[in-house]
Design an enzyme around this catalytic site. Sequence first.
Site, PDB file in Angstrom:
ATOM      1  N   ARG A 541      12.277  54.228 133.995  1.00  0.00           N
ATOM      2  CA  ARG A 541      10.995  54.573 133.387  1.00  0.00           C
ATOM      3  C   ARG A 541       9.802  54.295 134.284  1.00  0.00           C
ATOM      4  O   ARG A 541       8.880  55.070 134.366  1.00  0.00           O
ATOM      5  CB  ARG A 541      10.834  53.819 132.060  1.00  0.00           C
ATOM      6  N   LYS A 612      29.314  53.209 141.921  1.00  0.00           N
ATOM      7  CA  LYS A 612      30.615  53.845 142.204  1.00  0.00           C
ATOM      8  C   LYS A 612      30.631  55.338 141.906  1.00  0.00           C
ATOM      9  O   LYS A 612      31.592  56.015 142.222  1.00  0.00           O
ATOM     10  CB  LYS A 612      31.708  53.175 141.344  1.00  0.00           C
ATOM     11  N   GLU A 639      29.950  49.199 150.480  1.00  0.00           N
ATOM     12  CA  GLU A 639      30.925  48.112 150.429  1.00  0.00           C
ATOM     13  C   GLU A 639      31.032  47.512 149.021  1.00  0.00           C
ATOM     14  O   GLU A 639      32.116  47.207 148.522  1.00  0.00           O
ATOM     15  CB  GLU A 639      30.520  47.015 151.432  1.00  0.00           C
ATOM     16  N   ALA A 644      32.763  43.875 144.920  1.00  0.00           N
ATOM     17  CA  ALA A 644      31.399  43.341 145.138  1.00  0.00           C
ATOM     18  C   ALA A 644      31.215  42.954 146.607  1.00  0.00           C
ATOM     19  O   ALA A 644      31.403  43.785 147.489  1.00  0.00           O
ATOM     20  CB  ALA A 644      31.112  42.194 144.193  1.00  0.00           C
ATOM     21  N   LEU A 646      33.039  41.130 148.502  1.00  0.00           N
ATOM     22  CA  LEU A 646      34.253  40.896 149.299  1.00  0.00           C
ATOM     23  C   LEU A 646      34.456  42.036 150.307  1.00  0.00           C
ATOM     24  O   LEU A 646      34.215  43.194 149.982  1.00  0.00           O
ATOM     25  CB  LEU A 646      35.499  40.835 148.396  1.00  0.00           C
ATOM     26  N   ASP A 711      37.063  51.445 135.201  1.00  0.00           N
ATOM     27  CA  ASP A 711      36.345  50.863 136.333  1.00  0.00           C
ATOM     28  C   ASP A 711      37.320  50.621 137.504  1.00  0.00           C
ATOM     29  O   ASP A 711      37.008  50.903 138.659  1.00  0.00           O
ATOM     30  CB  ASP A 711      35.704  49.550 135.847  1.00  0.00           C
ATOM     31  N   LYS A 715      37.609  52.332 141.429  1.00  0.00           N
ATOM     32  CA  LYS A 715      37.774  51.590 142.681  1.00  0.00           C
ATOM     33  C   LYS A 715      39.000  52.086 143.440  1.00  0.00           C
ATOM     34  O   LYS A 715      38.982  52.219 144.665  1.00  0.00           O
ATOM     35  CB  LYS A 715      37.873  50.088 142.395  1.00  0.00           C
TER      36      LYS A 715
END
Length: 856
Positions: A541, A612, A639, A644, A646, A711, A715
């Site tokens: 917004r 993602k 990455e 996250a 790692l 999710d 990945k």
Amino acid sequence: MTDEARAGRFFSRRFGGTCVGSAERISGVCDLLMKNDSPLTMGIVSAMGVANKGEPKVTDCLINATDMAANRDGSYVEELTKLEDKHVSTAKALLTDKAEYDAYIEVFRNELNDLRAMFKAIYIAGCSTDAFGDFVVGHGELWTARLCAATIRCKGGKAVWIDARDILVVTPSEDGGVDVNYNLSNAKLDKWYEEHMQEGAVVMVTGFIARTPEGVPTTLKRNGSDYSATIFGALTQARNITIWTDVDGVFSADPRRVKGARCLSSISYNEAWELAYFGANVLHPRTTLPAMKYNIPLTLRNYFNQDAPGTSIGMTCSLPAGENNIGKFETRDSNGDLVKGIATIDDVCLINVEGTGMVGVPGTANAVFKAVKEAGCNVVMISQASSEHSICFAVRAHEADAAVNALNKTFEKAIAAGRISRIHALDDCSILAIVGQNMCQTPGVSAMLFESLAQAAVNIIAIAQGASEYNVTVVVSKKDINKALQSAHGRFYLSKTAISVGLVGPGLVGKTLLRQMKEQLETLQEEFQVELRTVAITGGRKMLLSDETIDLDTWEEEYANGGAANMEEFTQHVLNSEAPNRIIVDCSASDEVASHYKEWLSKGLHVVTPNKKANSGPLAFYKELRSIQRNSYTHYFYEATVGAGLPILSTARCLLDAGDKIKRIEGIFSGTLSYIFNTLEPGVAFSDIVAQAKEAGYTEPDPRDDLSGMDVARKVTILARECGLQLELSDVPIQSLVPEPLRDVESVDEFMKELPKYDGDILKQQEAAAAAGEVLCFVGVVDVEAGTGCVELRRYPEDHPFAQLKGSDNIISFTSRYYTDAGPLVVRGPGAGAEVTAGGVFGDILRVCAYLGAPS
Ligand code: ADP
Ligand code: ASP
Ligand code: MG
């Protein structure tokens, strides 16, 4: 005029159109001229310019009126009325002495009436001529010079005025400009001085206008009053010349177009010449030539900021003045910048003459340029490949047709015989030139320019560098010129890895990232010369755009008061920011935002994201994205989309780039599901743990988003594509942990209430696993060899690394040619949470910096 009167007694002062744009300003100009400390002062003036928006600029008005009349457009009359009103009201305000006012107005009205009659004639004939146009357009200067002289007299001073056409004799030169005939002009000045000079009077002179040796009125071409000032400076051998205008001096680029342009304290005659020639319209291209002749110091000053010292223009290495030294003196200025300024010519056309018949044939270039010259066109830049297969040159856009026609005519036979294959005009081009005499003999300057243009995704159409090495010139498409200018300017005037950052999605991760960046700014700057400048922040917004770097201590307050979000404006703002490199960091989880990546990358913006959506979206989109990114020399790092902070994707890349073959990647990719299964033990209900996890904030607001496995599947898709598999998200079978009947339940509460009913399903599987000495893990698998991916609940022996996991950690194992089943490469650690995710994003930003050349 005697040699004694010359020899440094005159001061030459020129006032541009805006300085004489109103009565008040003219009064100020006269005061400046009157309080002069020199025995002889010459004031050279332009026609009245614009003081308030919407007012007419006198020279433009006269040109418009001529064009209108020639096009049989009767509204030229209104242009004349505007001129009349402007001058009469100004004279009324300034000429307090009635006799002065009456005399001024009488001559003015007579001239205006003559113009009316002439316009009528043009209107009837429906055409005009250049000579006629030159005569008309010079009136603006006549009216101001006379008005200034009369004003000085009304103020109690002494003043005379010169119609420069009575003194200045010029001949047209081959480049479309004019050359001064100094002998004739000097003689006329001497005569004028004898007959009209009054002791102690200020001499007001009309800028811009002159006469040919045949006595025909002409002009020094648009913007020519600067040139008039230096010509009169040379004629009188003035002690110094001051050009008063509306900017603090010569800037490193047009300050109206480049926000961070710097005012230069001194530049050489040659640099000023090159800058003006290549479009810096602060000076007429020829302005410096007469000053160079006698080595007269030239200063550019701001009439509206008289405290500013201005830019001094002179020789940087002092060599004796004189004709013989022109063009020879300046070599390097050891204190100065490498590149002094960047200028552009916006409207040019690139003409290419091609053909095998040109190779080794002497005189082709001569014939080309002779034809162009005879058509009256000025060649701005030339570039010829050493293969001689083509000659390409740039002319101003309005001269392009004439040049092409002339060439077609000249080479009619050669074209018919096939010796010349084509004469091609590429319209809508612009020229960008970097100028600085220190470029001479310095390797790498053009590389810096080309690199900056590549980073801004600007295609270079042609290149030229003069042997003087004072400038490097490139031709680019007109649509790219602003981007090119900003980018090149940033490259030479900011630290090498100055990066503008635009952030999308200042939520938890975005906020954390800004805090982490704030904490590191100083170290990055000091140790790695990396300058991160956050210039834009947008949410769904609200939006905060800033010309300055946003203060990361107080951004939240400013953002709260920001305007309405608008992705187009946001993108444009980041693009226009002056740093040579620009990154957009997308910390949203939005599909819509991801849909902009292609546009951003193709415009030269690097993209860094933990989102993602793009990489796990449709394969065709992803492939196109990668190809755009490769072709636009931009970087796209993500990455933090897997694990996250790692190093999962970078580990995969490292293995692949070093020639290893990844066979399988298998891991627990979801922090939430990791927590749930690490906590699950005999006697504890699955639904209770889900409730606990929800309570502790480990799950998405609707735990089904985690339990569905979607999710993890995203990945898996991202990793699979990284390993070269052509996988769609829909190709990844997902074992959802949401019981079938609860998938469509509307409310989260309802779902949580019903979930215990299905505890038995998981319990059964868990008991079976435990009986075999195994534990349940919810894993994602990329089987590179089989070309598949999957997301499912698997059993692992109790001594397997996956079975040892604690809390919400992620664990990912890579099996490859080098890292076999006996000893896979394992990465483990927290794979969710704002701090580690932001850390991963920040790492990617620094990776972009490293790729852009930050020292390691
Ligand atoms: P004047 O009427 O005094 O001749 P101009 O409008 O012709 O003034 O020239 C001054 C303008 O030139 C400035 O307002 C500025 O926008 C523009 N300009 C273009 N390039 C440069 C530059 N490199 N440095 C300073 N000004 C520049
Ligand atoms: N009045 C002329 C022009 O507008 C000359 C000048 O102002 O320098 O081009
Ligand atoms: Mg000007």
